[in-house]
Design a protein around this motif. Structure first.
Motif, PDB file in Angstrom:
ATOM      1  N   GLY A  16       4.204   3.370 -11.072  1.00 39.27           N
ATOM      2  CA  GLY A  16       2.894   3.418 -11.711  1.00 39.27           C
ATOM      3  C   GLY A  16       2.129   2.131 -11.454  1.00 39.27           C
ATOM      4  N   ILE A  17       0.909   2.121 -11.923  1.00 36.76           N
ATOM      5  CA  ILE A  17       0.037   0.960 -11.771  1.00 36.76           C
ATOM      6  C   ILE A  17      -0.522   0.626 -13.154  1.00 36.76           C
ATOM      7  CG2 ILE A  17      -2.078   0.083 -10.706  1.00 36.76           C
ATOM      8  CD1 ILE A  17      -1.528   2.287  -8.504  1.00 36.76           C
ATOM      9  N   ASP A  18      -0.315  -0.601 -13.581  1.00 34.54           N
ATOM     10  CA  ASP A  18      -0.777  -1.012 -14.904  1.00 34.54           C
ATOM     11  C   ASP A  18      -2.106  -1.753 -14.878  1.00 34.54           C
ATOM     12  OD1 ASP A  18       1.506   0.013 -16.245  1.00 34.54           O
ATOM     13  OD2 ASP A  18       2.643  -1.759 -15.656  1.00 34.54           O
ATOM     14  N   ILE A  19      -2.349  -2.507 -13.816  1.00 30.28           N
ATOM     15  CA  ILE A  19      -3.554  -3.344 -13.746  1.00 30.28           C
ATOM     16  C   ILE A  19      -4.146  -3.229 -12.347  1.00 30.28           C
ATOM     17  CG2 ILE A  19      -4.454  -5.710 -13.836  1.00 30.28           C
ATOM     18  CD1 ILE A  19      -2.110  -6.398 -15.700  1.00 30.28           C
ATOM     19  N   ALA A  67       5.332 -10.563 -12.173  1.00 24.98           N
ATOM     20  CA  ALA A  67       4.738  -9.244 -11.952  1.00 24.98           C
ATOM     21  C   ALA A  67       5.255  -8.615 -10.664  1.00 24.98           C
ATOM     22  CB  ALA A  67       3.219  -9.359 -11.883  1.00 24.98           C
ATOM     23  N   GLY A 126       2.451   3.323  -6.269  1.00 25.82           N
ATOM     24  CA  GLY A 126       2.963   4.132  -7.373  1.00 25.82           C
ATOM     25  C   GLY A 126       4.400   4.560  -7.162  1.00 25.82           C
TER      26      GLY A 126
END
Length: 105
Positions: free
Chosen positions: A74-77, A22, A69
């Motif tokens: 972006g941010i997924d979690i 990640a 970001g």
């Protein structure tokens, strides 16, 4: 994105996510311990943004979110484990003010 990443469960989760490849945005109010977590995650091959951040400050949180970001697109979690009270103490020792601060963060 993992808040409170300098120790305990959030540090463990950060390292687990790093092992899975990640990209990590980590924050905590404790800069020294946060940097230790970030280095451990980077040693596992993860891309890391580590930001000293007091989650009770909206400005600091917004800055952290923006930098994460921008870096990662972006941010997924979100794993929100930061808390703005000073442990360790029993839940029975919390007063209304302490609980209010905890809930707002």
């Amino acid at each position: 994105m993992i808040t409170g990443a300098s120790g305990g469960l959030s540090k463990f989760i950060s390292i687990c996510f790093a092992e899975e490849g990640a990209m990590l945005a980590l924050c905590d109010i404790n800069e020294e311990c946060l940097n230790e977590t970030a280095k451990m995650c980077e040693s596992k091959g993860a891309a890391v943004v580590a930001t000293t951040c007091d989650v009770s400050s909206l400005d600091q949180v917004q800055s952290f979110i923006s930098s994460a970001g921008e870096k990662f697109g972006g941010i997924d979690i979100l794993i929100n484990l930061a808390i703005a009270i000073k442990p360790p103490h029993s839940i029975l020792e919390h007063d209304l003010e302490t609980l209010d601060v905890s809930y707002r963060t």
